[in-house]
Design a protein around this motif. Structure first.
Motif, PDB file in Angstrom:
ATOM      1  N   THR A  57       4.232   4.657   5.946  1.00 36.47           N
ATOM      2  CA  THR A  57       5.579   4.678   5.375  1.00 36.47           C
ATOM      3  C   THR A  57       5.627   5.386   4.025  1.00 36.47           C
ATOM      4  N   ASP A  58       4.473   5.587   3.391  1.00 35.75           N
ATOM      5  CA  ASP A  58       4.484   6.297   2.104  1.00 35.75           C
ATOM      6  C   ASP A  58       4.830   7.767   2.283  1.00 35.75           C
ATOM      7  N   ARG A  59       4.762   8.241   3.524  1.00 36.77           N
ATOM      8  CA  ARG A  59       5.151   9.637   3.823  1.00 36.77           C
ATOM      9  C   ARG A  59       6.607   9.707   4.277  1.00 36.77           C
ATOM     10  N   ASP A  60       7.372   8.660   3.972  1.00 37.93           N
ATOM     11  CA  ASP A  60       8.792   8.591   4.329  1.00 37.93           C
ATOM     12  C   ASP A  60       9.031   8.685   5.832  1.00 37.93           C
TER      13      ASP A  60
ATOM     14  N   PHE B 294      -4.239  -2.834  12.110  1.00 42.08           N
ATOM     15  CA  PHE B 294      -3.143  -2.081  12.710  1.00 42.08           C
ATOM     16  C   PHE B 294      -1.904  -2.124  11.817  1.00 42.08           C
ATOM     17  N   LEU B 295      -1.581  -3.316  11.283  1.00 40.96           N
ATOM     18  CA  LEU B 295      -0.395  -3.487  10.450  1.00 40.96           C
ATOM     19  C   LEU B 295      -0.494  -2.652   9.176  1.00 40.96           C
ATOM     20  N   VAL B 296      -1.665  -2.650   8.547  1.00 37.78           N
ATOM     21  CA  VAL B 296      -1.843  -1.876   7.313  1.00 37.78           C
ATOM     22  C   VAL B 296      -1.738  -0.374   7.591  1.00 37.78           C
ATOM     23  N   GLU B 297      -2.272   0.061   8.703  1.00 30.15           N
ATOM     24  CA  GLU B 297      -2.170   1.488   9.059  1.00 30.15           C
ATOM     25  C   GLU B 297      -0.705   1.911   9.175  1.00 30.15           C
TER      26      GLU B 297
ATOM     27  N   TYR C 236       9.349   0.428  -3.139  1.00 24.99           N
ATOM     28  CA  TYR C 236       8.982  -0.926  -3.542  1.00 24.99           C
ATOM     29  C   TYR C 236       9.141  -1.130  -5.052  1.00 24.99           C
ATOM     30  N   ASN C 237       9.042  -0.056  -5.822  1.00 22.90           N
ATOM     31  CA  ASN C 237       9.312  -0.168  -7.263  1.00 22.90           C
ATOM     32  C   ASN C 237      10.759  -0.592  -7.500  1.00 22.90           C
ATOM     33  N   GLU C 238      11.683   0.004  -6.723  1.00 24.85           N
ATOM     34  CA  GLU C 238      13.099  -0.348  -6.861  1.00 24.85           C
ATOM     35  C   GLU C 238      13.364  -1.769  -6.368  1.00 24.85           C
ATOM     36  N   VAL C 239      12.648  -2.173  -5.307  1.00 17.87           N
ATOM     37  CA  VAL C 239      12.783  -3.547  -4.825  1.00 17.87           C
ATOM     38  C   VAL C 239      12.317  -4.524  -5.898  1.00 17.87           C
TER      39      VAL C 239
ATOM     40  N   VAL D 101       0.843  -1.201   0.000  1.00 17.26           N
ATOM     41  CA  VAL D 101       0.000   0.000   0.000  1.00 17.26           C
ATOM     42  C   VAL D 101       0.875   1.247   0.000  1.00 17.26           C
ATOM     43  N   VAL D 102       2.105   1.093  -0.483  1.00 11.84           N
ATOM     44  CA  VAL D 102       3.105   2.169  -0.435  1.00 11.84           C
ATOM     45  C   VAL D 102       3.514   2.538  -1.856  1.00 11.84           C
TER      46      VAL D 102
END
Length: 563
Positions: free
Chosen positions: A248-251, A240-243, A199-202, A158-159
């Motif tokens: 993390t998308d906000r760095d 909770f895990l998804v939240e 995740y694109n680079e991964v 979701v990132v």
């Protein structure tokens, strides 16, 4: 003096143990399945689900005094302190001087694993402690992400664009080892990798290493939560895990790089990937369905497969397994076949138990299999029983009691009388004589379909259950006279209900090949339903009410009566 590593043979625990052993330090594993601990290490039974095992590491002269404990908290639980606190108190009482706790970057003191952090801090007058706060693991690629990577060529998150300093378990173990050997000037450290990647680079790195295209697929939080739940994570923890993942998308993880209390590892993401082959070196979490291709088992398999879960049939007739499903030879009458399901590259975490048919002594047959399954890491069992069979009662009730005694996660399906019995035990007299023969003159029964039983099992495997057992009931209660009338309308010829005595029904069941004792119990239990005992279960809190009516099931199988 020894270091106790809790949480069994986790990846970080093993990596810490190897470093300590190389430095000449003694290590003891506290594990729920001690047989899985490598032979070169000592081990004791320690199960977070069973507080009676907490004393085991501190008893016995064969172990040197434990002065250090590594705490891997129980997984997928938000309120972990309630589970761990009694153990921490006991450890301090028994002379433990240092604790290492695995937490996470975002878990501040007092939050999830941070609750243990806060409790250790409150005890700092008596003990030293150190909290490992790693970012997201590189090794998740071999677990949570592995199935999608291999089967679909996708890494799902979701990132969309956020950068994460992914860290390896080897670097986390090194941070723990450094504290144990040299101490630390801080009480906690953020454990980060040497580079930050999207995740694109991964996905691009994976494509280069594996040799086939891997794309990064961005999904909604709701889709990701459903995916985690399908893996067996509890709904609360999945949310909770998804939240945390969305943040993390906000760095947010990159911000920890600026902190002074950080440990920056050496392993970049490209180094651990070849060390564990994505072609053969990871395990798919699977559900094993025992009892061959039973009606409930087939219906459950279809639901699990539709949800992206891996399914393996354990059967004595592999040829009967539908194409598209894995299978192994598993025969209740041959204990030598019990290990077959665990001798594959797939890891079985769920087992559906259909007890051996037409026998009362089912526990002596299934107990060795259950023990082996637990030893091999099975986490959840679903058992098919019946409304009237209590824990400790005859037949499946003995398995129910045994599962409860093992402290494992389990769920007992307790269905009422099957609608589908009309196509099996009742079918001959209906077709040949136009009679539905029972020992129930007038009683109402909330007849249940195998499809609804399978749905209840599916819900447990994917979402868990607040109850250890549930009565599985249909949406309507009918008499056998009313069932006969529905049959008449659907088949197109008169079907009457014939009520017979318990003795006559027992003799009838014996003529089908059932052992006398089993035929007697079956006829007796059937006759009891005339008092309305089955409808009484509708008042229970621990019930699952299905959606399939008798008429709907008969309509869906109308062709059966003309064959």
């Amino acid at each position: 003096m020894s270091t106790l590593i809790t949480g069994g043979t986790s990846q970080i625990g093993l990596a810490i143990a190897k470093r300590l052993k190389s430095a000449g330090k003694e290590v003891i594993f506290g594990a729920r399945t001690p047989s899985k601990v490598p032979a070169e290490y000592k081990s004791v039974l320690l199960d977070w689900n069973d507080p009676s095992t907490f004393e085991n590491p501190f008893n016995g002269t064969e172990y040197n005094q434990i002065d250090t404990v590594y705490i891997l908290p129980p997984p997928f639980i938000v309120d972990v302190l309630e589970v761990v606190q009694p153990f921490v108190d006991l450890a301090i009482e028994r002379g433990v001087k240092r604790f290492v706790l695995l937490s996470a970057t975002v878990f501040e003191k007092g939050y999830v694993n941070g609750k243990i952090h806060g409790y250790l801090d409150s005890k700092s007058e008596f003990v030293d402690y150190f909290v490992l706060r790693p970012t997201w693991f590189i090794e998740n690629l071999f677990h949570a992400h592995a199935h999608n990577i291999k089967e679909r060529g996708e890494i799902v998150s979701v990132v969309p664009n956020g950068r994460l300093p992914f860290v390896s378990i080897e670097d986390i173990a090194q941070a723990a080892f450094d504290y144990l050997i040299h101490g630390s000037s801080t009480k906690d450290q953020f454990i980060l990798g040497p580079e930050a990647l999207t995740y694109n680079e991964v996905a691009q790195i994976l494509s280069e290493v594996i040799g086939k295209p891997v794309a990064h697929k961005v999904v909604s939080p709701e889709e990701q939560q459903a995916s985690y739940t399908a893996f067996g994570v509890t709904p609360e923890y999945a949310k909770f895990l998804v939240e945390r993942e969305v943040e993390t998308d906000r760095d947010t993880e990159l911000a920890f790089v600026a902190r002074e209390n950080k440990f920056v590892g050496k392993l970049s993401i490209i180094l651990p990937i070849p060390s564990i082959s994505l072609h053969t070196g990871y395990t798919i979490m699977s559900t094993l369905l025992t009892g061959g291709t039973s009606q409930v088992g087939l219906a459950l398999a279809k639901r699990l497969k539709a949800a992206g879960k891996d399914v393996i049939f354990g059967t004595r007739s592999p040829a009967k397994v539908p194409s598209g499903y894995k299978h192994v030879l598993l025969d209740w009458s041959d204990p030598s076949t019990f290990a077959n399901a665990f001798n594959t590259t797939d890891r079985i975490d769920n087992v559906y138990i259909l007890p051996p048919p037409i026998t009362l002594d089912v526990l002596s047959i299934t107990k060795p299999f259950i023990d082996l399954a637990i030893e091999k890491g099975v986490k959840k069992f679903a058992l098919l029983s019946a409304t009237t069979i209590e824990k400790g009662g005859f037949g499946p009730g003995t398995i129910h009691e045994y599962l409860d005694s093992k402290g494992t996660d389990y769920f007992v399906l307790r269905p009422t009388w099957f609608i589908e019995n009309l196509f099996n035990g009742q079918a001959y007299s209906i077709k040949a004589q136009g009679e539905l023969i029972t020992a129930v003159p007038n009683g109402r029964i909330p007849f249940i379909s195998v499809e609804d039983i399978a749905q209840a099992a599916f819900d447990y495997f994917t979402q868990g259950s607040e109850f250890k057992d549930k009565y599985i009931l249909g949406p309507e209660s009918l008499t056998y006279n009313e069932v006969a009338q529905i049959l008449t309308e659907i088949i197109g010829k008169p079907i009457t209900h014939k009520a017979v005595s318990v003795e006559e029904q027992q003799a009838r069941y014996s003529s089908f090949g059932l052992p006398p004792d089993y035929a007697r119990i079956l006829a007796t239990e059937e006759a009891k339903t005339d008092s309305g005992s089955e409808t009484a279960f509708l008042a229970a809190d621990n019930k699952f009410v299905g959606t399939f009516t008798v008429r709907a099931v008969l309509e869906n199988n109308k062709a059966f009566w003309s064959s």
